[in-house]
Design a protein around this motif. Structure first.
Motif, PDB file in Angstrom:
ATOM      1  N   VAL A 119       0.840  -1.206   0.000  1.00 41.34           N
ATOM      2  CA  VAL A 119       0.000   0.000   0.000  1.00 41.34           C
ATOM      3  C   VAL A 119       0.871   1.251   0.000  1.00 41.34           C
ATOM      4  CG1 VAL A 119      -1.685   1.311   1.348  1.00 41.34           C
ATOM      5  CG2 VAL A 119      -1.938  -1.156   1.098  1.00 41.34           C
ATOM      6  N   LEU A 120       1.891   1.273   0.867  1.00 42.56           N
ATOM      7  CA  LEU A 120       2.792   2.426   0.913  1.00 42.56           C
ATOM      8  C   LEU A 120       3.540   2.611  -0.401  1.00 42.56           C
ATOM      9  CD1 LEU A 120       4.233   2.134   4.522  1.00 42.56           C
ATOM     10  CD2 LEU A 120       2.728   3.916   3.652  1.00 42.56           C
ATOM     11  N   ASN A 121       3.980   1.506  -1.010  1.00 42.29           N
ATOM     12  CA  ASN A 121       4.690   1.601  -2.285  1.00 42.29           C
ATOM     13  C   ASN A 121       3.805   2.136  -3.401  1.00 42.29           C
ATOM     14  OD1 ASN A 121       7.389   0.870  -1.798  1.00 42.29           O
ATOM     15  ND2 ASN A 121       6.841  -1.281  -1.694  1.00 42.29           N
ATOM     16  N   VAL A 122       2.537   1.728  -3.426  1.00 44.03           N
ATOM     17  CA  VAL A 122       1.626   2.216  -4.474  1.00 44.03           C
ATOM     18  C   VAL A 122       1.354   3.706  -4.289  1.00 44.03           C
ATOM     19  CG1 VAL A 122      -0.730   2.048  -5.364  1.00 44.03           C
ATOM     20  CG2 VAL A 122       0.583  -0.026  -4.943  1.00 44.03           C
ATOM     21  N   ILE A 123       1.104   4.132  -3.051  1.00 45.58           N
ATOM     22  CA  ILE A 123       0.876   5.564  -2.801  1.00 45.58           C
ATOM     23  C   ILE A 123       2.146   6.357  -3.121  1.00 45.58           C
ATOM     24  CG2 ILE A 123       0.334   7.286  -1.033  1.00 45.58           C
ATOM     25  CD1 ILE A 123      -1.370   5.111   0.329  1.00 45.58           C
ATOM     26  N   TRP A 124       3.299   5.822  -2.720  1.00 51.76           N
ATOM     27  CA  TRP A 124       4.589   6.454  -3.021  1.00 51.76           C
ATOM     28  C   TRP A 124       4.771   6.600  -4.525  1.00 51.76           C
ATOM     29  CZ3 TRP A 124       8.786   8.867  -1.138  1.00 51.76           C
ATOM     30  CH2 TRP A 124       9.955   8.836  -1.897  1.00 51.76           C
ATOM     31  N   LEU A 125       4.440   5.544  -5.267  1.00 49.53           N
ATOM     32  CA  LEU A 125       4.599   5.553  -6.724  1.00 49.53           C
ATOM     33  C   LEU A 125       3.793   6.686  -7.348  1.00 49.53           C
ATOM     34  CD1 LEU A 125       5.809   3.980  -9.144  1.00 49.53           C
ATOM     35  CD2 LEU A 125       3.660   2.730  -9.237  1.00 49.53           C
ATOM     36  N   VAL A 126       2.583   6.896  -6.860  1.00 49.23           N
ATOM     37  CA  VAL A 126       1.714   7.928  -7.424  1.00 49.23           C
ATOM     38  C   VAL A 126       2.224   9.331  -7.095  1.00 49.23           C
ATOM     39  CG1 VAL A 126      -0.601   8.937  -7.283  1.00 49.23           C
ATOM     40  CG2 VAL A 126      -0.323   6.457  -7.447  1.00 49.23           C
ATOM     41  N   PHE A 127       2.630   9.564  -5.850  1.00 55.22           N
ATOM     42  CA  PHE A 127       2.964  10.923  -5.428  1.00 55.22           C
ATOM     43  C   PHE A 127       4.415  11.320  -5.647  1.00 55.22           C
ATOM     44  CE2 PHE A 127      -0.925  10.316  -2.963  1.00 55.22           C
ATOM     45  CZ  PHE A 127      -1.609  11.430  -3.391  1.00 55.22           C
ATOM     46  N   SER A 128       5.333  10.371  -5.686  1.00 55.83           N
ATOM     47  CA  SER A 128       6.729  10.771  -5.761  1.00 55.83           C
ATOM     48  C   SER A 128       7.588   9.804  -6.562  1.00 55.83           C
ATOM     49  CB  SER A 128       7.284  10.903  -4.332  1.00 55.83           C
ATOM     50  OG  SER A 128       8.461  11.611  -4.313  1.00 55.83           O
ATOM     51  N   GLY A 129       7.356   8.528  -6.409  1.00 52.90           N
ATOM     52  CA  GLY A 129       8.253   7.514  -6.947  1.00 52.90           C
ATOM     53  C   GLY A 129       8.377   7.481  -8.455  1.00 52.90           C
ATOM     54  N   PHE A 130       7.265   7.627  -9.162  1.00 55.82           N
ATOM     55  CA  PHE A 130       7.315   7.533 -10.625  1.00 55.82           C
ATOM     56  C   PHE A 130       8.194   8.619 -11.219  1.00 55.82           C
ATOM     57  CE2 PHE A 130       5.695   8.856 -14.777  1.00 55.82           C
ATOM     58  CZ  PHE A 130       5.944   7.697 -15.500  1.00 55.82           C
ATOM     59  N   TRP A 131       8.020   9.844 -10.752  1.00 55.23           N
ATOM     60  CA  TRP A 131       8.775  10.963 -11.316  1.00 55.23           C
ATOM     61  C   TRP A 131      10.251  10.877 -10.957  1.00 55.23           C
ATOM     62  CZ3 TRP A 131       6.155  12.710 -15.029  1.00 55.23           C
ATOM     63  CH2 TRP A 131       4.775  12.743 -14.950  1.00 55.23           C
ATOM     64  N   MET A 132      10.529  10.464  -9.729  1.00 54.23           N
ATOM     65  CA  MET A 132      11.932  10.315  -9.336  1.00 54.23           C
ATOM     66  C   MET A 132      12.603   9.200 -10.122  1.00 54.23           C
ATOM     67  SD  MET A 132      11.923  10.986  -5.243  1.00 54.23           S
ATOM     68  CE  MET A 132      12.744   9.470  -5.072  1.00 54.23           C
ATOM     69  N   ALA A 133      11.909   8.083 -10.276  1.00 59.12           N
ATOM     70  CA  ALA A 133      12.476   6.966 -11.033  1.00 59.12           C
ATOM     71  C   ALA A 133      12.695   7.365 -12.484  1.00 59.12           C
ATOM     72  CB  ALA A 133      11.559   5.752 -10.942  1.00 59.12           C
ATOM     73  N   LEU A 134      11.776   8.129 -13.045  1.00 58.25           N
ATOM     74  CA  LEU A 134      11.915   8.581 -14.427  1.00 58.25           C
ATOM     75  C   LEU A 134      13.142   9.478 -14.590  1.00 58.25           C
ATOM     76  CD1 LEU A 134      10.543   8.603 -17.237  1.00 58.25           C
ATOM     77  CD2 LEU A 134       9.394  10.689 -16.514  1.00 58.25           C
ATOM     78  N   VAL A 135      13.349  10.396 -13.672  1.00 62.51           N
ATOM     79  CA  VAL A 135      14.507  11.293 -13.747  1.00 62.51           C
ATOM     80  C   VAL A 135      15.809  10.517 -13.573  1.00 62.51           C
ATOM     81  CG1 VAL A 135      15.665  13.221 -12.596  1.00 62.51           C
ATOM     82  CG2 VAL A 135      13.216  13.334 -13.054  1.00 62.51           C
ATOM     83  N   TYR A 136      15.845   9.590 -12.613  1.00 61.79           N
ATOM     84  CA  TYR A 136      17.045   8.774 -12.430  1.00 61.79           C
ATOM     85  C   TYR A 136      17.310   7.900 -13.656  1.00 61.79           C
ATOM     86  CZ  TYR A 136      18.034   9.838  -7.528  1.00 61.79           C
ATOM     87  OH  TYR A 136      18.392  10.461  -6.358  1.00 61.79           O
ATOM     88  N   ALA A 137      16.257   7.351 -14.264  1.00 64.81           N
ATOM     89  CA  ALA A 137      16.437   6.520 -15.453  1.00 64.81           C
ATOM     90  C   ALA A 137      16.952   7.355 -16.634  1.00 64.81           C
ATOM     91  CB  ALA A 137      15.126   5.832 -15.823  1.00 64.81           C
ATOM     92  N   LEU A 138      16.432   8.562 -16.803  1.00 63.92           N
ATOM     93  CA  LEU A 138      16.932   9.439 -17.871  1.00 63.92           C
ATOM     94  C   LEU A 138      18.390   9.808 -17.635  1.00 63.92           C
ATOM     95  CD1 LEU A 138      13.869  11.791 -18.440  1.00 63.92           C
ATOM     96  CD2 LEU A 138      14.707   9.994 -19.955  1.00 63.92           C
ATOM     97  N   ALA A 139      18.752  10.071 -16.393  1.00 62.12           N
ATOM     98  CA  ALA A 139      20.154  10.348 -16.073  1.00 62.12           C
ATOM     99  C   ALA A 139      21.020   9.125 -16.356  1.00 62.12           C
ATOM    100  CB  ALA A 139      20.290  10.767 -14.607  1.00 62.12           C
TER     101      ALA A 139
END
Length: 134
Positions: free
Chosen positions: A4-24
């Protein structure tokens, strides 16, 4: 609860952070000399997607190259990433509901500060402490 925490994290912060790290990571891999940093960026991106239930441990086989690479990373990217995670963590912790997510940002600080020679492992199970032999 971790899911549950991971899914909420993914929506509010995780997806964008992972995307930026992956682009880097892609940029670092294109520049050939910085491929180890690109691999570290991909590792951090996966950790940024699902931080709950995982933790960062120091690898026992990391050598001098990882130390030198961490100094280079610290100067060019580590300080700025750490400041970003710290500020995001403080902002999340200002609300009661956001405290677990602020703590997740604080968990990302060590690996974003010095990523080489570190490993992401689950917090439970037999692989939680891979380099310790009892």
């Amino acid at each position: 609860m971790k899911t549950v925490l991971n899914v909420i994290w993914l929506v509010f912060s995780g997806f964008w952070m992972a995307l930026v790290y992956a682009l880097a990571g892609i940029v670092c891999c294109v520049l050939i000399v910085t491929i180890p940093f690109g691999v570290a960026c991909f590792r951090i991106a996966l950790y940024a997607l699902w931080p709950f239930g995982n933790r960062v441990v120091q690898r026992g086989d990391a050598g001098v190259g990882a130390g030198i690479g961490n100094v280079v990373w610290l100067v060019f990217a580590g300080i700025w990433l750490t400041i970003g995670h710290f500020l995001a963590g403080v902002a999340f912790c200002l609300t009661v509901i956001g405290i677990p997510f602020g703590l997740a940002h604080f968990k990302l600080i060590p690996v974003s500060l010095m990523p080489l020679g570190r490993e992401i492992v689950p917090t439970d199970g037999p692989t939680a402490y891979p380099h310790y032999r009892w």
